[in-house]
Motif scaffolding. Structure first.
Motif, PDB file in Angstrom:
ATOM      1  N   LEU A  83       0.833  -1.190   0.000  1.00 15.61           N
ATOM      2  CA  LEU A  83       0.000   0.000   0.000  1.00 15.61           C
ATOM      3  C   LEU A  83       0.876   1.252   0.000  1.00 15.61           C
ATOM      4  O   LEU A  83       1.753   1.411   0.850  1.00 15.61           O
ATOM      5  CB  LEU A  83      -0.906  -0.004   1.228  1.00 15.61           C
ATOM      6  CG  LEU A  83      -1.881   1.167   1.363  1.00 15.61           C
ATOM      7  CD1 LEU A  83      -2.901   1.142   0.243  1.00 15.61           C
ATOM      8  CD2 LEU A  83      -2.575   1.140   2.718  1.00 15.61           C
ATOM      9  N   TYR A 132      -4.250  -4.259 -10.020  1.00 16.16           N
ATOM     10  CA  TYR A 132      -5.180  -3.987  -8.921  1.00 16.16           C
ATOM     11  C   TYR A 132      -5.482  -2.497  -8.775  1.00 16.16           C
ATOM     12  O   TYR A 132      -4.683  -1.635  -9.159  1.00 16.16           O
ATOM     13  CB  TYR A 132      -4.608  -4.490  -7.585  1.00 16.16           C
ATOM     14  CG  TYR A 132      -4.564  -5.994  -7.476  1.00 16.16           C
ATOM     15  CD1 TYR A 132      -5.639  -6.708  -6.958  1.00 16.16           C
ATOM     16  CD2 TYR A 132      -3.431  -6.701  -7.893  1.00 16.16           C
ATOM     17  CE1 TYR A 132      -5.598  -8.093  -6.856  1.00 16.16           C
ATOM     18  CE2 TYR A 132      -3.386  -8.089  -7.791  1.00 16.16           C
ATOM     19  CZ  TYR A 132      -4.477  -8.774  -7.274  1.00 16.16           C
ATOM     20  OH  TYR A 132      -4.439 -10.144  -7.181  1.00 16.16           O
ATOM     21  N   ARG A 134      -6.812   0.173  -5.598  1.00 15.08           N
ATOM     22  CA  ARG A 134      -7.073   0.334  -4.167  1.00 15.08           C
ATOM     23  C   ARG A 134      -7.744   1.696  -3.982  1.00 15.08           C
ATOM     24  O   ARG A 134      -7.227   2.727  -4.435  1.00 15.08           O
ATOM     25  CB  ARG A 134      -5.781   0.253  -3.351  1.00 15.08           C
ATOM     26  CG  ARG A 134      -4.946  -0.980  -3.682  1.00 15.08           C
ATOM     27  CD  ARG A 134      -3.904  -1.297  -2.654  1.00 15.08           C
ATOM     28  NE  ARG A 134      -4.372  -2.351  -1.753  1.00 15.08           N
ATOM     29  CZ  ARG A 134      -3.539  -3.155  -1.084  1.00 15.08           C
ATOM     30  NH1 ARG A 134      -2.245  -3.025  -1.207  1.00 15.08           N
ATOM     31  NH2 ARG A 134      -4.016  -4.080  -0.287  1.00 15.08           N
ATOM     32  N   SER A 136      -9.819   4.012  -0.970  1.00 12.17           N
ATOM     33  CA  SER A 136     -10.217   4.149   0.426  1.00 12.17           C
ATOM     34  C   SER A 136     -11.528   4.932   0.486  1.00 12.17           C
ATOM     35  O   SER A 136     -11.561   6.137   0.243  1.00 12.17           O
ATOM     36  CB  SER A 136      -9.131   4.874   1.235  1.00 12.17           C
ATOM     37  OG  SER A 136      -9.490   4.914   2.598  1.00 12.17           O
ATOM     38  N   ASN A 212     -10.091  -7.202   1.108  1.00 11.26           N
ATOM     39  CA  ASN A 212      -8.740  -7.123   0.554  1.00 11.26           C
ATOM     40  C   ASN A 212      -8.303  -8.527   0.146  1.00 11.26           C
ATOM     41  O   ASN A 212      -7.753  -9.276   0.954  1.00 11.26           O
ATOM     42  CB  ASN A 212      -7.760  -6.544   1.566  1.00 11.26           C
ATOM     43  CG  ASN A 212      -6.339  -6.474   1.013  1.00 11.26           C
ATOM     44  OD1 ASN A 212      -6.126  -6.553  -0.197  1.00 11.26           O
ATOM     45  ND2 ASN A 212      -5.369  -6.354   1.903  1.00 11.26           N
ATOM     46  N   ILE A 220      -3.449  -4.120   4.626  1.00 10.99           N
ATOM     47  CA  ILE A 220      -3.814  -2.720   4.842  1.00 10.99           C
ATOM     48  C   ILE A 220      -3.851  -2.459   6.347  1.00 10.99           C
ATOM     49  O   ILE A 220      -4.032  -3.382   7.134  1.00 10.99           O
ATOM     50  CB  ILE A 220      -5.173  -2.372   4.207  1.00 10.99           C
ATOM     51  CG1 ILE A 220      -6.283  -3.241   4.808  1.00 10.99           C
ATOM     52  CG2 ILE A 220      -5.102  -2.532   2.698  1.00 10.99           C
ATOM     53  CD1 ILE A 220      -7.671  -2.838   4.372  1.00 10.99           C
ATOM     54  N   VAL A 226      -9.503   0.840   2.958  1.00 13.84           N
ATOM     55  CA  VAL A 226      -8.896   0.689   1.638  1.00 13.84           C
ATOM     56  C   VAL A 226      -9.375  -0.628   1.015  1.00 13.84           C
ATOM     57  O   VAL A 226      -8.841  -1.699   1.317  1.00 13.84           O
ATOM     58  CB  VAL A 226      -7.356   0.720   1.708  1.00 13.84           C
ATOM     59  CG1 VAL A 226      -6.761   0.618   0.302  1.00 13.84           C
ATOM     60  CG2 VAL A 226      -6.878   1.984   2.386  1.00 13.84           C
ATOM     61  N   THR A 228      -9.764  -3.277  -1.974  1.00 20.44           N
ATOM     62  CA  THR A 228      -8.886  -3.688  -3.072  1.00 20.44           C
ATOM     63  C   THR A 228      -9.656  -4.534  -4.074  1.00 20.44           C
ATOM     64  O   THR A 228     -10.433  -5.412  -3.692  1.00 20.44           O
ATOM     65  CB  THR A 228      -7.692  -4.503  -2.533  1.00 20.44           C
ATOM     66  OG1 THR A 228      -6.993  -3.735  -1.558  1.00 20.44           O
ATOM     67  CG2 THR A 228      -6.734  -4.883  -3.654  1.00 20.44           C
TER      68      THR A 228
END
Length: 290
Positions: A83, A132, A134, A136, A212, A220, A226, A228
């Motif tokens: 991250l 990927y 990510r 938040s 995630n 994370i 966050v 994913t």
């Protein structure tokens, strides 16, 4: 002769027009555009990105979303990208006005489904192949059903799922909620539609679901939101894009509003003490078009 000259001048003018148009088209700025989508039928995931079944002692709804906000957006090359080590393209304003560092809600970008949340020039996006996304998530605005004394009412709920949010005063329709401080992850407030009733509360610490699927290789921080998600086909940015790249973040809202049942009827009844447990989104499937 005059007709030939006139035709020649017209041809030159047309050539110049289309040539300029081609040059202008090639020089036009191209963007990475990020949008949100809400899907009540998308698979419901747990924190590790595995299918999740609602516990028998809890109730849940798939809410009807009005708007959403996020405070961080990153493209990650692979499952081992930690991250912050990918291409971070957005980090929302933060403040210490409430003491600890917190998201500044007054400066948050709040959008509806399908609206552009981010519009970033592609020349500012690091070239590469990304597996990927990510993101938040920080704020949700949606409609839920509430039961009271055997009758069902429609309500609008504000859900703050970011790690920490500084809020001056937030509103639900004509209802104001003065906070003037930080609210930790899980703060919520709702107001009944067409009825003069509003209230607020706090979900328990640590129960907000944050899927995630690469937690074993790229975890994370606890308390973050966050989420994913993996592209079915890598997003490749090579610097030769001749049109905008649109990334759509499809979020699972499959029973994402969850509470503790005291009366096992699948109805949220705060008046009898049923408490909100979890308002986390239940998965992310990103797609892109080029």
């Amino acid at each position: 002769m005059k007709k030939i000259v006139a035709l020649f001048i017209l041809a030159v003018a047309l050539f110049s027009f289309f040539s300029c148009e081609d040059v202008d088209d090639k020089s036009e700025e191209r963007y990475l555009i990020v949008k949100f989508k809400f899907d009540a039928d998308q698979v419901r995931l747990d924190n590790l990105g595995q299918p999740s079944i609602l516990p028998s002692e809890n109730g849940a709804q798939s809410p009807n979303f009005n708007a959403i906000s996020a405070h961080y957006f990153e493209l990650a090359p692979n499952a081992y990208t930690q991250l912050g080590d990918g291409t971070v393209l957005y980090h929302a304003p933060e403040t210490t006005e409430g003491g600890e560092v917190a998201i500044d809600f007054d400066q948050s970008i709040v959008v509806k489904e399908g609206e552009a949340f981010l519009k970033i020039p592609l020349r500012l996006v690091t070239q590469g192949s990304y597996e990927y996304v990510r993101v938040s998530l920080s704020y949700q605005d949606y409609n839920i059903s509430v039961r009271n004394n055997g009758a069902d009412y429609q309500a609008r709920l504000a859900s703050f799922v970011g790690y920490n949010t500084f809020i001056n005063t937030h509103f639900i329709e004509s209802n104001s909620f003065p906070i003037n401080g930080n609210s930790s992850q899980g703060y919520w407030a709702f107001a009944l539609n067409d009825f003069p009733f509003a209230t607020s509360g706090q979900a328990p610490t640590g129960l907000t679901t944050v899927p995630n699927p690469i937690a074993s290789t790229s975890p994370i921080p606890a308390g973050s939101c966050v989420v994913t998600g993996k592209f079915s086909k890598n997003l490749v940015i090579n610097g030769n894009e001749n049109k905008d790249v649109v990334v759509t973040l499809s979020l699972s809202i499959n029973k994402s509003f969850e509470w503790q049942e005291l009366t096992t009827d699948g109805k949220f009844e705060p008046a009898i003490g049923e408490n909100v447990l979890d308002m986390g989104l239940r998965g992310l499937i990103p797609t892109h078009s080029k």
